[in-house]
Write a protein that holds these residues in place. Structure first.
Motif, PDB file in Angstrom:
ATOM      1  N   VAL A  47     -85.215 -55.298  38.209  1.00  0.00           N
ATOM      2  CA  VAL A  47     -86.304 -55.528  37.256  1.00  0.00           C
ATOM      3  C   VAL A  47     -85.801 -55.303  35.834  1.00  0.00           C
ATOM      4  N   ARG A  50     -83.571 -58.230  34.762  1.00  0.00           N
ATOM      5  CA  ARG A  50     -84.381 -59.426  34.469  1.00  0.00           C
ATOM      6  C   ARG A  50     -85.102 -59.276  33.131  1.00  0.00           C
ATOM      7  N   LEU A  51     -85.597 -58.069  32.885  1.00  0.00           N
ATOM      8  CA  LEU A  51     -86.279 -57.812  31.613  1.00  0.00           C
ATOM      9  C   LEU A  51     -85.316 -57.950  30.441  1.00  0.00           C
ATOM     10  N   THR A  54     -84.577 -61.498  29.679  1.00  0.00           N
ATOM     11  CA  THR A  54     -85.686 -62.101  28.939  1.00  0.00           C
ATOM     12  C   THR A  54     -85.635 -61.706  27.465  1.00  0.00           C
ATOM     13  N   THR A  58     -85.274 -63.462  23.331  1.00  0.00           N
ATOM     14  CA  THR A  58     -86.510 -63.330  22.567  1.00  0.00           C
ATOM     15  C   THR A  58     -86.392 -64.045  21.219  1.00  0.00           C
TER      16      THR A  58
END
Length: 219
Positions: A47, A50-51, A54, A58
């Motif tokens: 997690v 993946r964050l 992302t 940005t």
């Protein structure tokens, strides 16, 4: 030409101060956390990765908006009165660079760092010495990662313009200068700053190769 030099010197110095400061802070935290996270497996690691992936993509204007809202008068940190200051620009750039550095560091550490860790454990090294050894042995990759972060920072326009305000002799940097002068039709000034920006990037890469040791000669 003298007037032009007076105009661009503060712009160049502000760009270097903001970009170097944000890169150093992001690298110090990002590399440390990235190495530690890369060496261990935990439940939320996927997690987290993946964050980070992302956040690495940005949009700068979105990050600028978030920092703007935090530092505005009605924001959580509004009482500090940091909006439209170099500090606000450093905060925005640090938040942009941090996910890139920590994400790339985790990836590199998972590939090489774990082998170094095993060797250190066999030799009975302490945790601190193991971490230090990993950073030293991976210095080439980590320097490249830091240079990547610096490249992202010094080329940023949207976020620094939003939180810095592009104020002359105060928060104006090379990228916002180029955007401003191009809009005014002063292509000469914009081109000069563009060339200087490319030259700085070249100098950073030359310094990087000096630390890493030239690999070009091997080919």
């Amino acid at each position: 030409m003298l007037i032009l030099i007076k105009d661009i010197l503060p712009v160049i110095s502000m760009s270097l101060i903001v970009s170097l400061s944000s890169t150093v802070m992001a690298a110090a935290a990002g590399i440390t956390i990235g190495v530690l996270a890369g060496l261990k497996d935990f439940k939320l690691k996927k997690v987290m990765v993946r964050l980070l992936e992302t956040l690495m993509s940005t949009p700068p204007v979105l990050m600028g908006l978030l920092v703007y809202l935090l530092l505005s008068r009605k924001g959580i940190l509004g009482s500090l009165e940091l909006l439209f200051t170099p500090t606000a620009m450093i905060i925005a750039q640090t938040l942009l660079v941090f996910p890139i550095i920590i994400g790339l560091t985790i990836s590199s550490t998972q590939k090489q760092g774990r082998e170094i860790k095993k060797n250190c454990e066999v030799l009975g090294a302490s945790r601190f010495k193991t971490l230090l050894t990993i950073i030293i042995e991976m210095k080439e990759q980590l320097l490249t990662i830091a240079a990547t972060g610096f490249g992202r920072a010094i080329s940023e326009v949207g976020a620094v313009m939003m939180v810095g305000g592009n104020i002359k002799d105060h928060t104006r940097v090379m990228t916002t200068y180029i955007a401003l002068e191009t809009g005014k039709g002063n292509f000469e000034g914009a081109i000069i700053i563009g060339v200087i920006l490319l030259s700085i990037s070249l100098i950073i890469n030359v310094i990087l190769h000096k630390f890493r040791g030239s690999e070009i000669d091997e080919y």
